[in-house]
Motif scaffolding. Structure first.
Motif, PDB file in Angstrom:
ATOM      1  N   SER A 190       0.835  -1.212   0.000  1.00  0.00           N
ATOM      2  CA  SER A 190       0.000   0.000   0.000  1.00  0.00           C
ATOM      3  C   SER A 190       0.867   1.259   0.000  1.00  0.00           C
ATOM      4  N   TYR A 191       1.961   1.210   0.757  1.00  0.00           N
ATOM      5  CA  TYR A 191       2.848   2.370   0.877  1.00  0.00           C
ATOM      6  C   TYR A 191       3.478   2.700  -0.477  1.00  0.00           C
ATOM      7  N   LYS A 192       3.982   1.667  -1.139  1.00  0.00           N
ATOM      8  CA  LYS A 192       4.616   1.880  -2.449  1.00  0.00           C
ATOM      9  C   LYS A 192       3.614   2.407  -3.476  1.00  0.00           C
ATOM     10  N   ALA A 193       2.385   1.898  -3.403  1.00  0.00           N
ATOM     11  CA  ALA A 193       1.345   2.377  -4.331  1.00  0.00           C
ATOM     12  C   ALA A 193       1.060   3.856  -4.078  1.00  0.00           C
ATOM     13  N   ALA A 194       1.009   4.241  -2.795  1.00  0.00           N
ATOM     14  CA  ALA A 194       0.734   5.637  -2.447  1.00  0.00           C
ATOM     15  C   ALA A 194       1.878   6.557  -2.878  1.00  0.00           C
ATOM     16  N   MET A 195       3.106   6.073  -2.776  1.00  0.00           N
ATOM     17  CA  MET A 195       4.279   6.901  -3.092  1.00  0.00           C
ATOM     18  C   MET A 195       4.234   7.445  -4.521  1.00  0.00           C
ATOM     19  N   ALA A 196       3.638   6.681  -5.404  1.00  0.00           N
ATOM     20  CA  ALA A 196       3.561   7.118  -6.806  1.00  0.00           C
ATOM     21  C   ALA A 196       2.727   8.381  -6.964  1.00  0.00           C
ATOM     22  N   SER A 197       1.859   8.659  -5.975  1.00  0.00           N
ATOM     23  CA  SER A 197       0.971   9.832  -6.077  1.00  0.00           C
ATOM     24  C   SER A 197       1.489  11.042  -5.299  1.00  0.00           C
ATOM     25  N   TRP A 198       2.606  10.900  -4.594  1.00  0.00           N
ATOM     26  CA  TRP A 198       3.061  11.980  -3.718  1.00  0.00           C
ATOM     27  C   TRP A 198       3.733  13.146  -4.450  1.00  0.00           C
ATOM     28  N   GLY A 199       4.258  12.896  -5.638  1.00  0.00           N
ATOM     29  CA  GLY A 199       4.987  13.951  -6.331  1.00  0.00           C
ATOM     30  C   GLY A 199       6.455  14.015  -5.954  1.00  0.00           C
ATOM     31  N   LEU A 200       7.010  12.899  -5.439  1.00  0.00           N
ATOM     32  CA  LEU A 200       8.441  12.838  -5.125  1.00  0.00           C
ATOM     33  C   LEU A 200       9.238  12.867  -6.424  1.00  0.00           C
ATOM     34  N   ALA A 201      10.273  13.673  -6.455  1.00  0.00           N
ATOM     35  CA  ALA A 201      11.156  13.663  -7.627  1.00  0.00           C
ATOM     36  C   ALA A 201      11.867  12.319  -7.665  1.00  0.00           C
ATOM     37  N   HIS A 241      10.612   9.218  -7.797  1.00  0.00           N
ATOM     38  CA  HIS A 241      10.042   8.451  -6.680  1.00  0.00           C
ATOM     39  C   HIS A 241      10.465   6.992  -6.692  1.00  0.00           C
ATOM     40  N   GLU A 242      10.880   6.476  -7.854  1.00  0.00           N
ATOM     41  CA  GLU A 242      11.293   5.063  -7.936  1.00  0.00           C
ATOM     42  C   GLU A 242      12.508   4.776  -7.049  1.00  0.00           C
ATOM     43  N   GLN A 243      13.407   5.750  -6.921  1.00  0.00           N
ATOM     44  CA  GLN A 243      14.588   5.503  -6.086  1.00  0.00           C
ATOM     45  C   GLN A 243      14.189   5.341  -4.613  1.00  0.00           C
ATOM     46  N   TYR A 244      13.096   5.981  -4.221  1.00  0.00           N
ATOM     47  CA  TYR A 244      12.598   5.811  -2.847  1.00  0.00           C
ATOM     48  C   TYR A 244      11.832   4.507  -2.704  1.00  0.00           C
ATOM     49  N   VAL A 298       1.527  13.429   3.467  1.00  0.00           N
ATOM     50  CA  VAL A 298       2.270  13.580   2.205  1.00  0.00           C
ATOM     51  C   VAL A 298       3.206  14.781   2.288  1.00  0.00           C
ATOM     52  N   ARG A 299       2.707  15.901   2.817  1.00  0.00           N
ATOM     53  CA  ARG A 299       3.551  17.093   2.958  1.00  0.00           C
ATOM     54  C   ARG A 299       4.784  16.786   3.809  1.00  0.00           C
ATOM     55  N   ALA A 300       4.579  16.003   4.866  1.00  0.00           N
ATOM     56  CA  ALA A 300       5.696  15.677   5.765  1.00  0.00           C
ATOM     57  C   ALA A 300       6.728  14.787   5.077  1.00  0.00           C
ATOM     58  N   VAL A 301       6.270  13.697   4.438  1.00  0.00           N
ATOM     59  CA  VAL A 301       7.239  12.761   3.856  1.00  0.00           C
ATOM     60  C   VAL A 301       7.980  13.357   2.665  1.00  0.00           C
ATOM     61  N   LEU A 302       7.402  14.348   2.011  1.00  0.00           N
ATOM     62  CA  LEU A 302       8.092  14.984   0.887  1.00  0.00           C
ATOM     63  C   LEU A 302       9.386  15.673   1.324  1.00  0.00           C
ATOM     64  N   SER A 303       9.471  16.030   2.617  1.00  0.00           N
ATOM     65  CA  SER A 303      10.740  16.601   3.105  1.00  0.00           C
ATOM     66  C   SER A 303      11.532  15.572   3.921  1.00  0.00           C
ATOM     67  N   ILE A 304      10.843  14.662   4.607  1.00  0.00           N
ATOM     68  CA  ILE A 304      11.555  13.702   5.466  1.00  0.00           C
ATOM     69  C   ILE A 304      12.331  12.668   4.654  1.00  0.00           C
ATOM     70  N   PRO A 315      13.577  12.632   1.502  1.00  0.00           N
ATOM     71  CA  PRO A 315      14.825  13.122   0.892  1.00  0.00           C
ATOM     72  C   PRO A 315      15.918  13.400   1.933  1.00  0.00           C
ATOM     73  N   PHE A 316      15.524  13.877   3.107  1.00  0.00           N
ATOM     74  CA  PHE A 316      16.478  14.126   4.190  1.00  0.00           C
ATOM     75  C   PHE A 316      17.140  12.819   4.635  1.00  0.00           C
ATOM     76  N   LEU A 317      16.329  11.774   4.841  1.00  0.00           N
ATOM     77  CA  LEU A 317      16.870  10.473   5.232  1.00  0.00           C
ATOM     78  C   LEU A 317      17.767   9.910   4.126  1.00  0.00           C
ATOM     79  N   TYR A 318      17.354  10.112   2.893  1.00  0.00           N
ATOM     80  CA  TYR A 318      18.125   9.641   1.746  1.00  0.00           C
ATOM     81  C   TYR A 318      19.490  10.310   1.684  1.00  0.00           C
ATOM     82  N   ARG A 319      19.506  11.648   1.889  1.00  0.00           N
ATOM     83  CA  ARG A 319      20.766  12.388   1.833  1.00  0.00           C
ATOM     84  C   ARG A 319      21.750  11.933   2.921  1.00  0.00           C
ATOM     85  N   ARG A 320      21.239  11.482   4.034  1.00  0.00           N
ATOM     86  CA  ARG A 320      22.107  11.053   5.142  1.00  0.00           C
ATOM     87  C   ARG A 320      22.452   9.562   5.066  1.00  0.00           C
ATOM     88  N   GLY A 321      22.026   8.901   4.018  1.00  0.00           N
ATOM     89  CA  GLY A 321      22.364   7.489   3.843  1.00  0.00           C
ATOM     90  C   GLY A 321      21.558   6.550   4.687  1.00  0.00           C
TER      91      GLY A 321
END
Length: 421
Positions: free
Chosen positions: A216-227, A229-232, A403-409, A411-417
């Motif tokens: 369900s989470y992966k399906a929702a991610m496609a609608s969030w507008g993440l740049a 989004h496949e890498q996430y 959605v607003r929260a995860v759009l910033s969280i 990428p932040f987690l991703y940048r820190r590895g």
């Protein structure tokens, strides 16, 4: 006048107030707390949290009008916390986690001892509401606490989060709690086993509920507008990675600075009182069911991700760690902590080392915290496979606040590895 002629009321019977929460029960509590108590004039039981707001306990506010031996009357208000019945959906599972015996020990013994450490240094530091009565009757545990609302304590809106001034005070209070717990361990030895146990089911990697949530989470991610989004999507951990990452957050490395984490450290478990001019006065923590010995990174990640205001959550992340560290060191020195003091860089490194808490709390707790009050919300629905579960998950995972929260969280987690599972 005999007590059985008095007026008693229960508000909202649908929440399933147990029969034993009654005037006779509180007569014992009041006799113990008030030497001048004569009788109960009126007793009202009100659910302390709206439906859809509490998942592990039954919370009630009990307001009692009493008559004293001198003929005067007085009103007392208490918060009663007890175990859910199986009919509440989560009761059977929740009660197997042994969280109530742990919380009883916190209120009866450990919190008073933490506060006493500061008292011996001439400081008045309080962490929790006073527990006026606790009992374990054949495995049924009940805690009766002072009602902090009568002393003007309140929660912030969980949907809005703490502003910078509030975050600073909460971080300082957390540092006081953590520092005292580290000194407590030096004086008393290791915390009991319940405080070091990991609560993941052994068969988690075969769990259909985790698979359903991830799908369900992966399906929702496609609608969030993440740049990109496949890498996430590709970095969402498998069940095995999830379990291994969780387990790695608990280790016995004696060189590492550790504390007793609150374990469920977000805004609804933090109450603030204010001065008449609107400044923050005092803070109290509630709900000590999930306390765990480990890196302070656990409480810090959960507080920042779940309860910092959206506009400062990521922007001020490193500042939050410095605020906490500065006060932590000050408190450890005050309490004569005899081991090496943690450096600020140690703390930043532990935030990355235990960065799984950042992902974990985003994937689990934040989903509910940013959900507007929903009487149908339940852990069962979030985790159950099938159509009903899918519908509920689609709803919470596409909630605009989340959605607003995860759009910033993310990428932040991703940048820190941190998402490199």
């Amino acid at each position: 006048m005999p007590d059985n002629s008095n007026k008693f009321s229960v508000s909202n019977d649908s929440v399933g107030i147990p029969d034993w929460v009654n005037a006779a029960y509180f007569k014992r509590v009041l006799k113990r707390e008030l030497r001048e108590f004569r009788r109960i004039l009126n007793l009202a039981i009100i659910p302390a949290t709206p439906p859809g707001e509490s998942y592990t306990s039954l919370l009630m506010r009990v307001v009692i009008d009493i008559e004293l031996k001198d003929g005067f009357s007085q009103q007392r208000s208490y918060i009663v916390k007890t175990m859910l019945n199986d009919v509440h959906g989560n009761g059977g599972f929740v009660n197997t986690l042994n969280i109530f015996p742990k919380e009883k020990m916190m209120y009866d013994t450990i919190i008073p001892q933490l506060e006493e450490l500061y008292e011996k240094m001439g400081l008045s530091v309080k962490f929790a509401p006073k527990c006026v009565w606790s009992e374990d009757l054949k495995g049924r545990i009940c805690l009766v606490q002072e009602d902090l609302r009568t002393k003007k304590y309140k929660n912030i809106s969980r949907l809005k989060g703490f502003d910078m001034e509030q975050m600073e005070r909460v971080l300082e209070k957390l540092a006081e709690f953590h520092a005292a717990s580290a000194v407590w361990r030096q004086k008393h030895g290791p915390f009991p086993e319940d405080f070091q146990r990991i609560y993941l089911p052994a068969n988690y990697n075969k769990s259909k509920s985790y698979q359903a949530r991830v799908q369900s989470y992966k399906a929702a991610m496609a609608s969030w507008g993440l740049a990109d989004h496949e890498q996430y999507v590709n970095r969402i951990p498998t069940a095995d990675q999830f379990v291994q990452s969780y387990a790695r957050c608990f280790n016995n490395n004696p060189q590492e600075f550790k504390v007793l984490n609150h374990g469920d450290f977000w805004s609804s478990n933090i109450m603030l009182s204010y001065t008449q001019s609107g400044e923050i006065n005092q803070l109290r923590f509630v709900d000590f069911q999930l306390c765990k010995w480990g890196s302070p990174a656990q409480d810090l990640w959960e507080l920042i991700i779940c309860s910092a205001k959206h506009s400062i959550r990521i922007e001020c992340f490193d500042s939050f760690i410095r605020i906490y560290h500065t006060h932590l060191v000050r408190c450890l020195k005050t309490l004569n902590f005899s081991e090496r003091l943690p450096l600020l860089r140690d703390l930043h490194m532990s935030m990355i080392k235990y960065g799984f808490w950042g992902y974990f709390t985003t994937f689990t707790h934040l989903v509910f915290i940013l959900l507007p009050v929903d009487t149908e919300a339940s852990l069962v629905k979030l985790t159950q496979p099938g159509e009903e579960g899918d519908r509920f998950r689609a709803k919470v995972y596409t909630n605009p606040l989340y959605v607003r929260a995860v759009l910033s969280i993310l990428p932040f987690l991703y940048r820190r590895g941190i998402l490199d599972f």
